[in-house]
Design a protein around this motif. Structure first.
Motif, PDB file in Angstrom:
ATOM      1  N   GLN A 110      37.675  45.717  39.413  1.00 26.90           N
ATOM      2  CA  GLN A 110      38.400  46.941  39.117  1.00 26.90           C
ATOM      3  C   GLN A 110      38.968  47.536  40.393  1.00 26.90           C
ATOM      4  OE1 GLN A 110      36.035  50.028  37.188  1.00 26.90           O
ATOM      5  NE2 GLN A 110      37.839  50.735  36.082  1.00 26.90           N
ATOM      6  N   ASN A 111      40.213  47.998  40.306  1.00 25.79           N
ATOM      7  CA  ASN A 111      40.835  48.735  41.396  1.00 25.79           C
ATOM      8  C   ASN A 111      41.514  49.951  40.774  1.00 25.79           C
ATOM      9  OD1 ASN A 111      41.625  49.326  44.045  1.00 25.79           O
ATOM     10  ND2 ASN A 111      43.600  48.323  43.746  1.00 25.79           N
ATOM     11  N   GLY A 112      41.043  51.141  41.129  1.00 28.15           N
ATOM     12  CA  GLY A 112      41.546  52.340  40.469  1.00 28.15           C
ATOM     13  C   GLY A 112      41.135  52.295  39.012  1.00 28.15           C
ATOM     14  N   LYS A 113      42.083  52.561  38.125  1.00 34.14           N
ATOM     15  CA  LYS A 113      41.756  52.533  36.701  1.00 34.14           C
ATOM     16  C   LYS A 113      41.879  51.135  36.105  1.00 34.14           C
ATOM     17  CE  LYS A 113      45.822  53.249  33.856  1.00 34.14           C
ATOM     18  NZ  LYS A 113      46.302  54.001  32.720  1.00 34.14           N
ATOM     19  N   THR A 114      42.499  50.214  36.820  1.00 29.06           N
ATOM     20  CA  THR A 114      42.822  48.899  36.256  1.00 29.06           C
ATOM     21  C   THR A 114      41.690  47.898  36.448  1.00 29.06           C
ATOM     22  OG1 THR A 114      45.158  49.283  36.773  1.00 29.06           O
ATOM     23  CG2 THR A 114      44.514  47.022  36.222  1.00 29.06           C
ATOM     24  N   VAL A 115      41.331  47.215  35.345  1.00 31.67           N
ATOM     25  CA  VAL A 115      40.393  46.100  35.401  1.00 31.67           C
ATOM     26  C   VAL A 115      41.221  44.817  35.410  1.00 31.67           C
ATOM     27  CG1 VAL A 115      38.538  44.869  34.213  1.00 31.67           C
ATOM     28  CG2 VAL A 115      38.562  47.378  34.250  1.00 31.67           C
ATOM     29  N   THR A 155      35.842  43.514  25.537  1.00 32.21           N
ATOM     30  CA  THR A 155      35.528  44.569  24.584  1.00 32.21           C
ATOM     31  C   THR A 155      35.869  45.902  25.235  1.00 32.21           C
ATOM     32  OG1 THR A 155      33.738  43.221  23.689  1.00 32.21           O
ATOM     33  CG2 THR A 155      33.715  45.573  23.138  1.00 32.21           C
ATOM     34  N   ILE A 156      36.663  46.705  24.536  1.00 25.72           N
ATOM     35  CA  ILE A 156      37.148  47.962  25.089  1.00 25.72           C
ATOM     36  C   ILE A 156      36.702  49.097  24.176  1.00 25.72           C
ATOM     37  CG2 ILE A 156      39.191  49.243  25.834  1.00 25.72           C
ATOM     38  CD1 ILE A 156      40.327  46.019  25.382  1.00 25.72           C
ATOM     39  N   THR A 157      36.026  50.086  24.761  1.00 25.35           N
ATOM     40  CA  THR A 157      35.664  51.302  24.035  1.00 25.35           C
ATOM     41  C   THR A 157      36.258  52.488  24.787  1.00 25.35           C
ATOM     42  OG1 THR A 157      33.608  51.785  25.224  1.00 25.35           O
ATOM     43  CG2 THR A 157      33.465  50.208  23.371  1.00 25.35           C
ATOM     44  N   ALA A 158      35.969  53.682  24.323  1.00 29.78           N
ATOM     45  CA  ALA A 158      36.452  54.882  25.016  1.00 29.78           C
ATOM     46  C   ALA A 158      35.870  54.992  26.422  1.00 29.78           C
ATOM     47  CB  ALA A 158      36.100  56.125  24.203  1.00 29.78           C
ATOM     48  N   ASP A 159      34.692  54.390  26.651  1.00 28.33           N
ATOM     49  CA  ASP A 159      33.986  54.563  27.918  1.00 28.33           C
ATOM     50  C   ASP A 159      33.963  53.340  28.828  1.00 28.33           C
ATOM     51  OD1 ASP A 159      33.207  57.185  27.147  1.00 28.33           O
ATOM     52  OD2 ASP A 159      31.604  56.310  25.928  1.00 28.33           O
ATOM     53  N   ALA A 213      38.440  53.673  18.621  1.00 27.19           N
ATOM     54  CA  ALA A 213      37.604  52.617  18.044  1.00 27.19           C
ATOM     55  C   ALA A 213      37.493  51.459  19.035  1.00 27.19           C
ATOM     56  CB  ALA A 213      38.223  52.130  16.742  1.00 27.19           C
ATOM     57  N   GLU A 214      36.476  50.660  18.867  1.00 23.07           N
ATOM     58  CA  GLU A 214      36.296  49.491  19.736  1.00 23.07           C
ATOM     59  C   GLU A 214      37.404  48.476  19.477  1.00 23.07           C
ATOM     60  OE1 GLU A 214      32.256  47.782  20.566  1.00 23.07           O
ATOM     61  OE2 GLU A 214      33.092  46.181  19.329  1.00 23.07           O
ATOM     62  N   SER A 215      37.930  47.906  20.546  1.00 26.64           N
ATOM     63  CA  SER A 215      38.924  46.831  20.466  1.00 26.64           C
ATOM     64  C   SER A 215      38.374  45.610  21.177  1.00 26.64           C
ATOM     65  CB  SER A 215      40.241  47.239  21.126  1.00 26.64           C
ATOM     66  OG  SER A 215      40.834  48.308  20.444  1.00 26.64           O
ATOM     67  N   ARG A 216      38.801  44.447  20.710  1.00 26.55           N
ATOM     68  CA  ARG A 216      38.413  43.198  21.371  1.00 26.55           C
ATOM     69  C   ARG A 216      39.627  42.301  21.510  1.00 26.55           C
ATOM     70  NH1 ARG A 216      32.345  41.384  19.846  1.00 26.55           N
ATOM     71  NH2 ARG A 216      31.502  43.451  20.098  1.00 26.55           N
ATOM     72  N   ILE A 217      39.706  41.657  22.669  1.00 25.23           N
ATOM     73  CA  ILE A 217      40.755  40.678  22.902  1.00 25.23           C
ATOM     74  C   ILE A 217      40.132  39.396  23.445  1.00 25.23           C
ATOM     75  CG2 ILE A 217      42.549  42.424  23.263  1.00 25.23           C
ATOM     76  CD1 ILE A 217      42.367  41.775  26.307  1.00 25.23           C
ATOM     77  N   ILE A 218      40.807  38.297  23.214  1.00 20.61           N
ATOM     78  CA  ILE A 218      40.429  36.996  23.767  1.00 20.61           C
ATOM     79  C   ILE A 218      41.467  36.620  24.808  1.00 20.61           C
ATOM     80  CG2 ILE A 218      40.214  34.517  23.247  1.00 20.61           C
ATOM     81  CD1 ILE A 218      37.847  36.203  22.238  1.00 20.61           C
ATOM     82  N   VAL A 219      40.998  36.106  25.941  1.00 16.40           N
ATOM     83  CA  VAL A 219      41.893  35.718  27.025  1.00 16.40           C
ATOM     84  C   VAL A 219      41.538  34.307  27.478  1.00 16.40           C
ATOM     85  CG1 VAL A 219      42.838  36.366  29.271  1.00 16.40           C
ATOM     86  CG2 VAL A 219      41.847  38.131  27.792  1.00 16.40           C
ATOM     87  N   MET A 220      42.555  33.440  27.510  1.00 17.39           N
ATOM     88  CA  MET A 220      42.365  32.075  28.019  1.00 17.39           C
ATOM     89  C   MET A 220      43.496  31.767  28.988  1.00 17.39           C
ATOM     90  SD  MET A 220      43.476  29.758  24.740  1.00 17.39           S
ATOM     91  CE  MET A 220      43.767  30.863  23.354  1.00 17.39           C
ATOM     92  N   SER A 221      43.331  30.705  29.755  1.00 17.27           N
ATOM     93  CA  SER A 221      44.357  30.337  30.723  1.00 17.27           C
ATOM     94  C   SER A 221      44.197  28.884  31.141  1.00 17.27           C
ATOM     95  CB  SER A 221      44.252  31.244  31.958  1.00 17.27           C
ATOM     96  OG  SER A 221      45.387  31.101  32.785  1.00 17.27           O
ATOM     97  N   LYS A 267      30.613  41.211  33.073  1.00 14.60           N
ATOM     98  CA  LYS A 267      30.735  42.443  33.849  1.00 14.60           C
ATOM     99  C   LYS A 267      31.169  43.578  32.935  1.00 14.60           C
ATOM    100  CE  LYS A 267      31.879  40.258  38.232  1.00 14.60           C
ATOM    101  NZ  LYS A 267      32.877  40.093  39.276  1.00 14.60           N
ATOM    102  N   GLU A 268      30.787  44.793  33.348  1.00 13.59           N
ATOM    103  CA  GLU A 268      31.168  45.979  32.601  1.00 13.59           C
ATOM    104  C   GLU A 268      31.711  47.015  33.568  1.00 13.59           C
ATOM    105  OE1 GLU A 268      28.732  47.049  29.107  1.00 13.59           O
ATOM    106  OE2 GLU A 268      28.507  48.979  30.130  1.00 13.59           O
ATOM    107  N   PHE A 269      32.802  47.657  33.167  1.00 15.19           N
ATOM    108  CA  PHE A 269      33.480  48.634  34.025  1.00 15.19           C
ATOM    109  C   PHE A 269      33.648  49.943  33.269  1.00 15.19           C
ATOM    110  CE2 PHE A 269      34.908  44.345  34.968  1.00 15.19           C
ATOM    111  CZ  PHE A 269      34.718  44.269  36.338  1.00 15.19           C
ATOM    112  N   LYS A 270      33.561  51.064  33.994  1.00 12.68           N
ATOM    113  CA  LYS A 270      33.796  52.377  33.404  1.00 12.68           C
ATOM    114  C   LYS A 270      35.301  52.608  33.289  1.00 12.68           C
ATOM    115  CE  LYS A 270      29.618  54.673  35.080  1.00 12.68           C
ATOM    116  NZ  LYS A 270      28.845  54.418  33.922  1.00 12.68           N
ATOM    117  N   ARG A 271      35.684  53.245  32.175  1.00  3.67           N
ATOM    118  CA  ARG A 271      37.105  53.613  31.980  1.00  3.67           C
ATOM    119  C   ARG A 271      37.367  54.989  32.523  1.00  3.67           C
ATOM    120  NH1 ARG A 271      39.695  53.074  26.442  1.00  3.67           N
ATOM    121  NH2 ARG A 271      41.479  53.456  27.729  1.00  3.67           N
TER     122      ARG A 271
END
Length: 173
Positions: free
Chosen positions: A118-123, A146-150, A2-10, A169-173
């Motif tokens: 992205q470097n390798g699999k890591t965003v 926003t994280i999906t299967a893809d 399922a789609e997941s969402r996180i919020i990131v601040m700093s 930006k959008e990255f492939k998983r």
């Protein structure tokens, strides 16, 4: 998945109200909220209930961890401020931290510059600073991921919660 969402601040540097505002807006509506350090608040502050938070170089309270590894569904998130990994000079140590955690996402701060790559699999995601931006983008920002299967999609928002699409930006998983 399922789609997941996180919020990131700093890098809120003492601005408790912006942390509170972001928390109140998103808590219960996203899967997790992260703060990548330099809050300059006490580690025992009630604001941190329900937020993953790490210690930055301007956080003098030893109650914060330097790094965290979180699991949101099948996603592994490695979180740090970044200063202990010499990110002002090289990405090698941060990349090694992410690899050792087998991280899908690595969150960091410190530079006050919103960026995602992205470097390798890591965003790798820096949400920028919600108080003191640096660099070419002079906007106080945080990120929604926003994280999906893809895909892993990173959207940046201003302090008044308006989408700042120029650097999404959008990255492939």
């Amino acid at each position: 998945m399922a789609e997941s969402r996180i919020i990131v601040m700093s890098d809120s540097h003492g601005d408790r109200e912006i942390v509170k505002g972001i928390k109140e807006r998103y808590q219960g509506k996203v899967d997790a909220i992260f703060h990548n350090g330099d809050s300059e608040l006490e580690a025992s502050d009630s604001i941190w209930s329900g937020i993953y938070v790490v210690r930055g170089n301007c956080d003098y309270d030893n109650g914060y961890p330097s790094d965290l590894i979180a699991h949101i569904g099948d996603i592994t998130i490695a979180q740090t401020h970044g200063h202990l990994y010499a990110i002002n000079f090289t990405w090698d140590k941060l990349d090694l931290f992410a690899q050792e955690a087998d991280a899908d996402i690595c969150l960091y701060g410190h530079l006050h510059r919103a960026d995602a790559w992205q470097n390798g699999k890591t965003v790798f995601i820096n949400p920028g600073s919600v108080l003191q931006p640096r660099g070419d983008i002079n906007e106080r920002l945080y990120a929604m991921v926003t994280i999906t299967a893809d895909i892993i999609r990173v959207d940046y928002y201003t302090r008044d919660h308006k989408l700042y699409p120029a650097i999404s930006k959008e990255f492939k998983r």
